[in-house]
Design a protein around this motif. Structure first.
Motif, short mmCIF file in Angstrom:
data_model
loop_
_atom_site.label_atom_id
_atom_site.label_comp_id
_atom_site.label_asym_id
_atom_site.label_seq_id
_atom_site.Cartn_x
_atom_site.Cartn_y
_atom_site.Cartn_z
N ASN A 24 0.87 -3.55 -1.40
CA ASN A 24 1.41 -2.53 -2.28
C ASN A 24 2.73 -3.09 -2.82
OD1 ASN A 24 2.69 -0.33 -3.48
ND2 ASN A 24 1.99 1.13 -1.92
N ARG A 41 -9.33 -2.71 0.37
CA ARG A 41 -9.76 -3.14 1.71
C ARG A 41 -11.23 -2.80 1.93
NH1 ARG A 41 -4.33 -1.14 4.93
NH2 ARG A 41 -3.08 -3.03 4.56
N GLU A 62 6.11 -1.53 -2.17
CA GLU A 62 6.65 -1.51 -0.81
C GLU A 62 6.77 -2.88 -0.18
OE1 GLU A 62 3.97 1.02 1.28
OE2 GLU A 62 4.56 2.85 0.21
N GLN A 63 6.06 -3.88 -0.72
CA GLN A 63 6.05 -5.21 -0.13
C GLN A 63 6.39 -6.26 -1.19
OE1 GLN A 63 1.88 -4.36 1.28
NE2 GLN A 63 2.53 -5.65 3.01
N THR A 116 -0.53 1.77 -5.11
CA THR A 116 -0.53 2.99 -4.31
C THR A 116 -1.27 2.76 -3.00
OG1 THR A 116 -2.62 3.90 -5.16
CG2 THR A 116 -0.62 4.36 -6.45
N PRO A 117 -0.96 3.55 -1.96
CA PRO A 117 -1.70 3.44 -0.69
C PRO A 117 -3.19 3.70 -0.87
CG PRO A 117 0.34 4.65 -0.37
CD PRO A 117 0.19 4.46 -1.84
N ARG A 118 -3.55 4.62 -1.76
CA ARG A 118 -4.96 4.92 -1.99
C ARG A 118 -5.70 3.69 -2.52
NH1 ARG A 118 -7.89 7.06 -6.49
NH2 ARG A 118 -5.98 6.98 -7.71
N LYS A 119 -5.04 2.94 -3.40
CA LYS A 119 -5.65 1.73 -3.94
C LYS A 119 -5.71 0.62 -2.89
CE LYS A 119 -4.57 2.74 -8.77
NZ LYS A 119 -3.86 2.31 -10.01
N VAL A 120 -4.72 0.58 -2.02
CA VAL A 120 -4.76 -0.39 -0.92
C VAL A 120 -6.03 -0.19 -0.09
CG1 VAL A 120 -3.69 -1.10 1.25
CG2 VAL A 120 -2.26 -0.73 -0.77
N GLU A 121 -6.28 1.06 0.28
CA GLU A 121 -7.46 1.37 1.10
C GLU A 121 -8.75 1.05 0.35
OE1 GLU A 121 -7.41 2.07 4.31
OE2 GLU A 121 -5.26 1.75 4.10
#
Length: 332
Positions: free
Chosen positions: A190, A181, A193-194, A173-178
């Motif tokens: 992600n 980081r 998506e990638q 999820t985007p939240r986990k990506v952030e």
């Protein structure tokens, strides 16, 4: 004492908090008054009836605890009543009292509360053993860590960074990506998506990485082999995507790849003590200096264990789900 019991297998409806007999210390075990414990995937699998508790181990779920020493067996030496300890146990952790082998008991670092100590136990042992004992990760190398937002994954990222390794991570999820980081991961993908294979090969100029930490298994195995460089090593820590996979054996032979598996709970106690000793030697002072800290997603009272298991099943967590036996919860 109170203990979490699974009455059959299935969903949240089988999770009960019952009164059961307090365990009696065996010759080399401590009786610990549990102040905090934490959830692991094995607890969820056990609820579903997909995990067979090893013979001789407690059917009560929970494999890591933090608390105070209450009593001990006749062969135990070097501990005092009321001493703060934490460690990995052979089941029985989701209860007011639990047995902890003396060779698995660690002193709680100064500045750590019981919840932080409980969140440290299994994650640190597994991360150290898979990254360094099996994976032989060295300064300047790169490692691909899957399920990097999990408790073990967040620990792996911190340990790898501490020794000067580059961390590539996958999350969902985007939240986990952030979050990854912010934790200091060098690259975070992600996977919804990638294509992590093409991304890793691009970033390594086609060479791949020397080490992959795989919690997924199943259909991901072939993709993980594709990102390994020559003489690279894949360590299988979990099997979230299943226990079978198609494998290109020629790739393994031509590139001299290594596949290794890891399971802490299935080892005999002698080997578990060796795993714990390796962890202590490498990380106890680092923990004491505050240079390695567990990531805790939420704290729940023991009574809310069903809610905590549901959150784990939904993959909502970033880091550890901790159960406290005193105090208020901090989950949404």
């Amino acid at each position: 004492m109170r203990a979490v019991i699974y009455e059959g297998s299935g969903g949240p409806e089988v999770v009960k908090l019952r009164e059961v007999a307090r365990p009696v210390p065996t010759r080399e075990a401590l009786l610990v008054k549990v102040q905090a414990t934490a959830l692991n995937r094995a607890d969820l699998l056990q609820r579903h009836g997909e995990y067979q508790v090893p013979e001789g181990q407690s059917p009560i779920p929970g494999v890591e605890v933090a608390g105070t020493v209450e009593a001990w067996g006749e062969d135990v030496k070097g501990f005092t009543r009321g001493q703060r300890v934490y460690g990995v146990v052979e089941g029985g952790g989701l209860a007011d009292y639990c047995l902890l082998d003396q060779g698995m008991a660690n002193p709680i670092p100064t500045g750590f509360d019981f919840a932080e100590a409980a969140a440290t136990a299994e994650s640190c042992l597994t991360a150290n053993e898979t990254l360094f004992t099996l994976g032989q990760l060295q300064q300047g190398q790169a490692v691909l860590i899957h399920a990097a937002a999990s408790s073990i994954g967040t620990t792996m990222v911190q340990m790898a960074r501490h020794v000067g390794a580059t961390t590539f991570c996958t999350v969902g999820t985007p939240r986990k990506v952030e979050a990854l980081r912010a934790l200091g991961a060098d690259e975070v993908f992600n996977y919804r998506e990638q294509d992590f294979v093409s991304e890793v090969l691009r970033l390594t100029r086609g060479e791949g990485v020397p080490l992959v930490m795989d919690f997924i298994g199943g259909a991901w195995l072939e993709r993980n082999l594709a990102v390994l460089g020559h003489e690279g090593c894949l360590v299988m820590v979990g099997l979230l995507d299943g226990m079978t996979a198609q494998v290109d054996l020629l790739r393994i032979v031509q590139r001299r790849l290594q596949l290794k598996g890891s399971s802490l709970r299935l080892r005999p106690m002698r080997e578990k003590r060796e795993v714990n000793a390796r962890f202590r030697q490498r990380w106890l002072e680092v923990l004491a200096r505050g240079e390695l800290r567990p990531v805790i997603h939420a704290r729940y009272p023991l009574e809310d264990v069903g809610v905590a298991l549901a959150d784990m099943e939904a993959n909502r967590n970033i880091g550890k789900l901790v159960l406290t036996l005193e105090g208020k919860s901090s989950h949404a």
